[in-house]
Scaffold this motif. Structure first.
Motif, PDB file in Angstrom:
ATOM      1  N   THR A 195      -4.243  70.771  94.303  1.00 14.70           N
ATOM      2  CA  THR A 195      -5.258  70.744  92.539  1.00 14.70           C
ATOM      3  C   THR A 195      -6.789  71.627  93.238  1.00 14.70           C
ATOM      4  N   THR A 196      -7.156  71.500  93.925  1.00 17.15           N
ATOM      5  CA  THR A 196      -8.434  72.020  94.404  1.00 17.15           C
ATOM      6  C   THR A 196      -9.091  72.890  94.682  1.00 17.15           C
ATOM      7  N   SER A 204       0.053  73.646  81.806  1.00 16.26           N
ATOM      8  CA  SER A 204      -0.722  74.453  82.250  1.00 16.26           C
ATOM      9  C   SER A 204      -0.113  76.242  82.186  1.00 16.26           C
ATOM     10  N   LYS A 246       0.365  66.902  87.847  1.00 23.10           N
ATOM     11  CA  LYS A 246      -1.174  66.451  87.721  1.00 23.10           C
ATOM     12  C   LYS A 246      -0.638  66.442  86.089  1.00 23.10           C
ATOM     13  N   TYR A 247      -1.047  67.665  85.879  1.00 29.77           N
ATOM     14  CA  TYR A 247      -1.880  68.613  84.128  1.00 29.77           C
ATOM     15  C   TYR A 247      -0.879  68.270  83.136  1.00 29.77           C
ATOM     16  N   ARG A 291       0.819  74.508  95.246  1.00 31.12           N
ATOM     17  CA  ARG A 291      -0.388  73.785  94.757  1.00 31.12           C
ATOM     18  C   ARG A 291      -0.433  74.703  92.938  1.00 31.12           C
ATOM     19  N   TYR A 336      -0.358  71.091  90.801  1.00 37.30           N
ATOM     20  CA  TYR A 336      -0.823  71.231  89.526  1.00 37.30           C
ATOM     21  C   TYR A 336       0.097  70.909  87.922  1.00 37.30           C
ATOM     22  N   LEU A 390      -7.975  77.554  89.124  1.00 35.26           N
ATOM     23  CA  LEU A 390      -8.590  76.567  90.035  1.00 35.26           C
ATOM     24  C   LEU A 390     -10.271  76.662  90.321  1.00 35.26           C
ATOM     25  N   GLY A 431      -7.580  69.685  85.063  1.00 33.92           N
ATOM     26  CA  GLY A 431      -7.099  69.887  84.602  1.00 33.92           C
ATOM     27  C   GLY A 431      -7.304  70.607  83.338  1.00 33.92           C
TER      28      GLY A 431
END
Lengths: 413, 413
Positions: free
Chosen positions: A279-280, A177, A171-172, A164, A168, A317, A328
């Motif tokens: 990511t959710t 992060s 993506k971000y 996870r 993340y 999250l 994000g």
């Protein structure tokens, strides 16, 4: 079907010490108390505040893996051991992995609503230091679909949440992060040092954020999380009384010394289906939304939150699932200090799973105890200032990887 | 606190086959379905009779030792696998050793009384043939206080009930007592042969009472019980819907096709305390008395009973605990045929734990399914004639050695 047909309160919370590494009195090779001890200490802790076992109508015990950590089941049988006045009364054990404590709270709430009980003794317990961490990881893998276990990492759940975190990061952005994860860790430890039962109470390291920034090492652990991103291996128990208005009278507790349950969401996802989006936390999102809707409030009414940070990434999250930040944006929201004890929305004010400890089956009950302490001004050195216009608290307890979730909204009594 | 604040019904029962030795399709060395299969088959069996998962508000699953037999926990997570319309709805797993199924029924009853649900899917499941019987005995020893396990027999629970049988023999005479045990066995097998899902359905041995009279052999097993005195090692699941009056309407089931829950006793004894008197099941006695009192009936109103015969001696002692015979008279009462299917009070009419099988966490739910079948005329070849003046049924489900007990009284709907 979440209307509360009568008022339900919680009071008389109690926590044992969360015992494990980080705690001065913990020594991995010395004998330690068994699960019996924790059930008894914690049960007595609550009973001593409400007039003893004679005032209890029913009991519930939340536990995840005593069957493997302690080779022990039939846990309801340990309830009458706490107090002879519990002999012959109903007792039930509930299981939903690390969400077992939340399920125990829900079982107690249902008993009060059902009018089968006015006072329910609710305990969560886990004693995990009976095996080495790597074998413990195999046991805890039973919170996922065990058939999939061989495809996973040796440290199964750290592996799941590392995936996870990796998604993340991709993506971000990894660097920003990581700053959010490091700040989550720092908050957790700082809060835990204010709570005498916390596993990290005696930890003295100063530069926590630097520790949290440590580069993960996929050769010795998992790819995207370091050991500071993880909750602890803990022995411990927590307990609380769940009571009706009549019950409060019976045990002689005033409403101001209790918290009222005003809404909840209990949601179950299919353990055999992989998450749709790494990511959710979609089950947490669903449960939290149901909880807030049934309480008739929004996140702006919340004075404090206890959320299930089995790993720092789960904290980030959850911040996004609750809507405090867009997808994000959770890492920045945390890195900016918004979830710290003096922040916009204080979270995990006694340290959460990373700082206080994570005796898995006890955690959901521990969260309720912390909310009770904070909303009734009993949190001692860990007490936060709660804006009088925000008299609500929220707990989010999760079993497995976003599978079994209980979110409960409480209001100052 | 046992008043029923609203009406509660059960309907749409379903049993999988009880798989294990005695069953034609069972082969110890061939692959068998896993726990997922049983949960799904049984859940679908009930859902197909009540309009599918969309009609379900909550689910409960009773299980004892999936953590060790299948290395699997977080069992609520398997509920949404049954039907996609169960996704996101509350699910809870309950544990109380071999009484887990009874606890699942009580959890479902509480949800209906609490008005958090109008229709609860209630499942019991256990898959035990994953290990050899002697290792299974060690796993099942977790139903007792595991700290005491080393003092006990390798076959721990057979050893516990052998001690009970030995005490009974000594007090009331070995020969006449053995006749009662042998007749209990004969009834169990004869009843099982009438039920297609029973583990003993294909057994063809003729002189059952002679088998039951076999001399125990303490060198190969335990001192006072033979293998025919024991319940079976089984894989299986049972399920039933627990519903309010509104729920019956919603699922389109008439009252005549349901049974009404009219009383119960749920009692817990201290697992760490040895029984005061080996010849008495005092927790069963307490729970049955509470159940009958809360239903406002006596044993003379009961048309049929399902009682927890993990061993034949437990059947005899339950007969005495219920008051059908005085202490020491239970063996004669049974030997005289009073508990046979055409007797004064037919017990375990589909074979009970000894004849139908004992998938431990499923047994309590299986008992309710049998009562539902008998009281609504759905028991097929196993159907008994129930005196219209005795429209009540009773289930007694026990976890551990008289530790976790649930007794429920039902009435034809």
């Amino acid at each position: 079907m979440k209307k509360l047909r009568k008022k339900v309160y919680m009071t008389a919370g109690f926590n044992t010490v969360s015992l494990g590494t980080g705690r001065k009195e913990f020594h991995p090779k010395k004998p330690r108390p068994g699960i019996e001890h924790y059930i008894k200490e914690s049960g007595e802790g609550t009973l001593s505040k409400i007039g003893g076992g004679k005032n209890i109508d029913e009991s519930v015990i939340g536990n995840f893996m005593a069957a493997r950590f302690n080779k022990q089941a039939n846990l309801p049988g340990f309830i009458p051991m706490i107090d002879k006045d519990l002999h012959g009364k109903p007792a039930t054990s509930v299981e939903g992995a690390c969400g077992s404590g939340g399920l125990a709270l829900m079982a107690g709430i249902r008993s009060v609503l059902a009018e089968t009980a006015d006072v329910v003794l609710t305990i969560g317990v886990e004693v995990q230091n009976t095996v080495k961490a790597i074998y413990g990881a195999d046991i805890l893998a039973g919170a996922g679909w065990y058939q999939e276990r061989k495809k996973g990492h040796a440290y199964f759940f750290p592996g799941q949440f590392s995936d996870r975190a990796g998604a993340y990061f991709e993506k971000y952005g990894r660097e920003k992060s990581r700053k959010g994860l490091a700040r989550w860790f720092r908050n957790a430890i700082e809060n835990a040092r204010l709570c005498p039962t916390a596993q990290e109470f005696h930890n003295k390291v100063e530069d926590l954020e630097a520790l949290g920034m440590s580069e993960p090492n996929g050769r010795t652990f998992v790819d995207n999380l370091n050991v500071f991103d993880c909750s602890k291996v803990s022995d411990g128990a927590s307990s609380i009384a769940i009571v009706s208005e009549e019950g409060l009278e019976k045990i002689g507790i005033e409403k101001k010394d209790a918290i009222e349950v005003v809404g909840w969401g209990q949601c179950e996802a299919d353990i055999t289906a992989p998450p749709e989006d790494l990511t959710t936390l979609s089950t947490i999102k669903m449960a939290a939304e149901e909880a807030l809707a049934s309480a008739g409030i929004t996140i702006d009414d919340l004075g404090t939150i206890e959320t299930h940070d089995c790993f720092t990434i789960a904290g980030i999250l959850a911040v996004e699932a609750l809507g405090f930040a867009k997808p994000g944006g959770g890492a920045d929201f945390v890195a900016e200090g918004n979830t710290a004890r003096d922040g916009k929305i204080p979270m995990n004010t006694t340290g959460g799973l990373i700082g206080w400890g994570h005796p898995t089956g006890a955690t959901g009950v521990h969260q309720a105890v912390t909310i009770w302490e904070q909303l009734t001004g009993r949190a001692g050195d860990a007490q936060i200032n709660i804006d009088p216009k925000k008299p609500y608290g929220l707990t989010i307890n999760m079993g497995g990887d976003d599978v079994t979730v209980v979110a409960i909204v409480y209001k100052r009594g």
